[in-house]
Design an enzyme around this catalytic site. Structure first.
Site, short mmCIF file in Angstrom:
data_model
loop_
_atom_site.label_atom_id
_atom_site.label_comp_id
_atom_site.label_asym_id
_atom_site.label_seq_id
_atom_site.Cartn_x
_atom_site.Cartn_y
_atom_site.Cartn_z
N PRO A 29 0.83 -1.21 0.00
CA PRO A 29 0.00 0.00 0.00
C PRO A 29 0.87 1.26 0.00
O PRO A 29 1.83 1.34 0.76
CB PRO A 29 -0.77 -0.12 1.32
CG PRO A 29 -0.81 -1.60 1.59
CD PRO A 29 0.49 -2.13 1.09
N CYS A 31 0.55 5.78 -0.74
CA CYS A 31 -0.29 6.93 -1.06
C CYS A 31 -0.04 7.38 -2.49
O CYS A 31 1.05 7.20 -3.03
CB CYS A 31 0.06 8.09 -0.14
SG CYS A 31 -0.23 7.67 1.56
N TYR A 61 -3.98 3.73 2.01
CA TYR A 61 -4.79 3.52 3.21
C TYR A 61 -6.25 3.83 2.88
O TYR A 61 -6.56 4.86 2.32
CB TYR A 61 -4.28 4.30 4.41
CG TYR A 61 -4.19 5.81 4.36
CD1 TYR A 61 -3.92 6.51 3.18
CD2 TYR A 61 -4.34 6.55 5.53
CE1 TYR A 61 -3.82 7.90 3.16
CE2 TYR A 61 -4.24 7.94 5.53
CZ TYR A 61 -3.98 8.60 4.33
OH TYR A 61 -3.88 9.97 4.31
N GLU A 104 -6.11 -2.00 1.76
CA GLU A 104 -5.59 -1.78 3.11
C GLU A 104 -6.64 -1.04 3.94
O GLU A 104 -6.72 0.19 3.89
CB GLU A 104 -4.29 -0.97 3.03
CG GLU A 104 -3.64 -0.78 4.39
CD GLU A 104 -2.48 0.20 4.35
OE1 GLU A 104 -1.47 -0.07 5.00
OE2 GLU A 104 -2.60 1.26 3.69
N HIS A 173 1.96 1.81 11.98
CA HIS A 173 2.06 3.22 11.58
C HIS A 173 1.33 4.17 12.52
O HIS A 173 0.78 5.19 12.10
CB HIS A 173 1.56 3.42 10.13
CG HIS A 173 2.54 2.90 9.12
ND1 HIS A 173 2.17 2.48 7.87
CD2 HIS A 173 3.89 2.72 9.19
CE1 HIS A 173 3.25 2.07 7.20
NE2 HIS A 173 4.30 2.22 7.98
N TYR A 175 -1.42 4.20 13.95
CA TYR A 175 -2.86 4.36 13.85
C TYR A 175 -3.54 3.58 14.99
O TYR A 175 -2.88 2.96 15.82
CB TYR A 175 -3.36 3.90 12.48
CG TYR A 175 -2.91 4.81 11.35
CD1 TYR A 175 -3.22 6.16 11.34
CD2 TYR A 175 -2.17 4.30 10.27
CE1 TYR A 175 -2.81 7.00 10.30
CE2 TYR A 175 -1.76 5.13 9.23
CZ TYR A 175 -2.08 6.48 9.25
OH TYR A 175 -1.68 7.30 8.24
N ARG A 320 8.15 2.90 -3.65
CA ARG A 320 8.88 3.83 -4.53
C ARG A 320 9.48 3.18 -5.79
O ARG A 320 9.32 3.74 -6.88
CB ARG A 320 9.94 4.57 -3.71
CG ARG A 320 9.30 5.58 -2.74
CD ARG A 320 10.30 6.17 -1.77
NE ARG A 320 10.78 5.19 -0.82
CZ ARG A 320 11.75 5.41 0.05
NH1 ARG A 320 12.36 6.59 0.06
NH2 ARG A 320 12.12 4.48 0.90
N CYS A 343 14.63 4.17 -8.73
CA CYS A 343 14.25 5.21 -7.77
C CYS A 343 15.51 5.86 -7.21
O CYS A 343 16.50 5.18 -6.94
CB CYS A 343 13.46 4.53 -6.66
SG CYS A 343 13.22 5.56 -5.21
N CYS A 361 6.84 12.03 -9.60
CA CYS A 361 8.08 11.29 -9.38
C CYS A 361 9.19 11.91 -10.20
O CYS A 361 8.99 12.27 -11.36
CB CYS A 361 7.87 9.83 -9.77
SG CYS A 361 9.39 8.86 -9.81
FE1 SF4 Z 1 11.85 7.39 -6.02
FE2 SF4 Z 1 12.00 10.02 -5.94
FE3 SF4 Z 1 10.37 8.79 -7.70
FE4 SF4 Z 1 9.76 8.76 -5.14
S1 SF4 Z 1 9.90 10.56 -6.45
S2 SF4 Z 1 9.72 7.04 -6.52
S3 SF4 Z 1 11.77 8.62 -4.20
S4 SF4 Z 1 12.59 8.73 -7.65
#
Ligand code: SF4
Ligand code: ADP
Length: 688
Positions: A29, A31, A61, A104, A173, A175, A320, A343, A361
């Site tokens: 899960p 956001c 969530y 979730e 988390h 909650y 991510r 990432c 992103c």
């Molecule tokens: Fe990764 Fe940055 Fe993209 Fe988030 S914004 S998924 S931390 S590269």
């Protein structure tokens, strides 16, 4: 290409109770900043993960009842028929690709705002609102607990009706359920408080009741923290958690494990490395026979295999890495590992939840745009003409424009003044802790290198004459921006008159070019993101005394939205940086700076040998304006278009520059309605 047999284990199906995941790639899960407000956008975003090979794709969530409302943070919800319909869009798209969909179920307790629903928040005991709004949460009595169990059961049934395959009991988390489990927060004297067995009772009941309600068709997952409290960074304090997990070990069908310190679990690459939860996770699989998943910003298939083979996890959990590259599993499966868009751990994606806006992103400009702009992260329309494009500047904007135009099949000429591509990425990724940011450059340079229709010209600082001589059909100016040295920013709306001598006044560009101050330095940060404090770290590591002055009430205020403000401020304190908040720079005479309190206007002097201004950037757009003039004054060659992108158009974060380059490439030779540039998503109602 086929996959390397070393990675076969990642593609084994794994049984989760009554359902089976087609592989071990599990989007936990996370956001999206979309939640219940934007059902079509979120469905397309999740569907894209399934298309890219994630065997399990979960919601964010998902509130079970209006008593658990978190606006302005856009959570998902399963309150009524309208929500069932909205989620069905997601589950259909996830199922279309043979993946499982997970919901979730969330009960916020004292962490929910309820500012939208205006319901009274309830928790294990009477307690303050955990996110600081002046509404307390009231203690639940036994009838409240019965109500909650009914809400949870009904939401589980709605999740099943919406087509979900996995339904969560969310017990971490900080909650509500986490508060029932914890000896610190659970002060009850009834059968839900006191002994370990009593504190675990509600979670046990919810697991059993969820299984009873939907267990014939859906797996029941539990999200649970592997440590008791936040100890020394990276050193788990297991406490009672092992006993708790042993008590519940075989009840759910899957354990989704995380930790108490969200700033570590979700840590930026500046502070936290890949697979950093391993020390917390290592005992979990020894106490349950059920499959286990956790996260760790996994982008290396070798690390993933190692985690599975050493028995740390059964599933590779990711938020991510699945945002940066929804096609990460497919790329491993197809032997295209060098094409993974890794990432960088910057947490720009997380800011969408804090700001209540669609997720963005740095690496993946198509995220959130799948439905409304029709952007696919891996597919792009073929070129709309035989036009040639000259891109000037190989920073993130120019690189992304070149990459995406190249993929469309245009003949692209990329001219870069420097000896290497990367622009600001080259400079910034050399700063302390930002090494992984080089992935923004590396992914794009790698792609471009393999494109026969893209020519790169290094060491080519283009002027108007050069540009016109190329006679390209389209000209794209991506020449970036430069930091101003005059103190102008959000607080000082005009340049400071008394700021000198020039050789003692610095900008981030000076520091990144290797021009360092010779003595105690006052950094004036009216930018509020990372550069001010990262440069403070760099200078302190060279033993230069630093005073960090900001008009905000804390260091690097905007990094609260990337979840790293606490770590940033702690790092500054550990490095011995003097922090002065709520003050603005007003003057500097080479010996001392004059700063002003933003509340009282009172001024004081701080001795300093240098001032570094991190306030505002100016676009490097003189080439653009000169070109316009030259074209307007006639001549045989007239390009079809001259366009500024990235920081040259408007200085912004790297994600903004990448998006700008991508957008240019997508829209070239297409019809974009200037009055309605994208589709507008709206919610469903119960009665439609
Ligand atoms: Fe990764 Fe940055 Fe993209 Fe988030 S914004 S998924 S931390 S590269
Ligand atoms: P952005 O974030 O918008 O991509 P950057 O500052 O990272 O901007 O990158 C701008 C790039 O443009 C740098 O690599 C810089 O060397 C290059 N550049 C600037 N002016 C010229 C020019 N006149 N000709 C060619 N390249 C240029």
């Amino acid at each position: 290409m086929t996959r390397d047999s070393r990675y076969d284990v990642l593609f084994e199906p794994v049984k989760i109770g009554p359902v089976t995941a087609r592989n071990r790639f599990y989007q936990v899960p996370h956001c999206t900043g979309l939640g219940w407000l934007r059902p079509r956008m979120v469905a397309a975003l999740r569907g894209m993960k399934a298309e890219g090979g994630w065997g399990v794709v979960c919601t964010e969530y998902c509130s079970i009842h209006p008593a658990s409302d978190d606006l302005p943070h856009p959570y998902a919800s399963l309150w009524d028929q309208g929500d069932i319909r909205a989620h069905s869009l997601m589950t259909e798209q996830v199922h279309e690709h043979g993946s499982l969909a997970g919901a979730e179920l969330w009960v916020g307790g004292s962490r929910s705002t309820n500012l939208f629903s205006n319901e009274v928040a309830m928790d294990v005991a009477n307690m303050p609102n955990a996110i600081g709004i002046p509404y307390q949460a009231r203690a639940m009595d036994k009838s409240d607990i019965r109500e909650l169990r009914r809400w949870h059961r009904n939401a589980a049934l709605r999740a099943r009706d919406a087509g979900f395959d996995i339904v969560y009991v969310y017990a971490t988390h900080h909650y509500l359920l986490a508060h029932f489990l914890s000896a610190q927060t659970n002060s009850r004297s009834d059968e839900y408080g006191g002994s370990l067995e009593n504190r675990v009772r509600l979670v046990r009941e919810l697991i059993e009741e969820t299984r009873d309600a939907v267990g014939d068709r859906c797996a029941v997952a539990v999200r649970f923290a592997a440590d008791d409290s936040i100890g020394e960074d990276g050193q788990p304090v297991v406490g009672e958690r092992r006993d708790m997990l042993e008590m519940l070990a075989e009840l759910p069908d899957l354990w989704d494990i995380n930790i108490q310190d969200y700033s570590r679990e979700m840590g930026t690459s500046r502070f936290v490395n890949e697979a950093s939860l391993e020390a917390y996770m290592c005992w979990v699989k020894s106490v349950t026979s059920k499959p286990v998943v956790t996260v760790g910003r996994f982008t290396s298939p070798d690390t993933m295999v190692s985690q599975v083979k050493r028995g740390i996890v059964d599933f590779i959990g990711a938020a991510r890495p699945s945002i940066a590259d929804p096609f990460l599993p497919n790329k491993i499966e197809q032997g295209r590992i060098d094409e993974i868009r890794e990432c960088i751990g910057c947490n720009i994606c997380y800011t969408g939840d804090s700001t209540g806006t669609p997720i963005r992103c740095t690496q993946n400009p198509t995220i959130s745009e799948e439905w409304r702009r029709g952007w696919h992260p891996e597919k792009i329309a073929a070129r709309g003409s035989d036009s040639s494009v000259l891109v000037i500047g190989g920073g993130p904007a120019g690189l992304e424009a070149t990459r995406a135009l190249g993929r469309r099949g245009y003949h692209v000429m990329l001219a870069e003044a420097e000896h290497s591509l990367g622009g600001r990425i080259n400079r910034e990724s050399e700063l302390p802790g930002l090494g992984e940011w080089a992935r923004v450059r590396n992914y794009r340079v790698h792609e471009i290198r393999n494109m026969p229709n893209v020519d790169v010209y290094f060491d080519n600082r283009m002027d108007t004459e050069h540009v016109l001589a190329v006679e390209a059909n389209h000209i794209v100016i991506a020449t970036g921006a430069s930091w101003l040295a005059d103190g102008r920013g959000l607080y000082n709306q005009t340049p400071l008159d008394e700021l000198g001598p020039p050789q003692q006044v610095f900008t981030p560009d000076d520091i990144m070019a290797g021009r360092l101050p010779g003595g105690p330095t006052l950094i004036y940060d009216d930018d509020h993101y990372y550069l001010g404090n990262v440069i403070a770290e760099l200078l302190r590591r060279k033993n230069i005394p630093v005073t960090l002055v900001t008009p905000e009430t804390m260091v690097s205020a905007w990094s609260g939205k990337t979840g790293e403000q606490g770590r940033v401020q702690r790092r500054m304190l550990e490095l011995g940086v003097d922090i002065v908040t709520s003050h603005a720079l007003k003057a500097f005479d080479g010996q001392a700076a004059e700063i002003e309190c933003t509340y009282s206007g009172n001024r004081r002097r701080i001795e300093a040998a240098a001032v570094l201004s991190v306030t505002l950037r100016a676009p490097n757009d003189s080439l653009y304006h000169e070109l316009q003039q030259a074209i307007d004054s006639g001549g045989e060659y007239r390009p079809d278009s001259v366009t500024r992108i990235g920081d040259c158009l408007t200085p912004t974060i790297i994600a903004g520059a990448v998006f700008s380059g991508h957008r240019y490439a997508r829209e070239l030779d297409t019809e974009v309605d200037p009055d309605n540039r994208m589709k507008y998503d709206r919610i469903f109602y119960d009665d439609v």
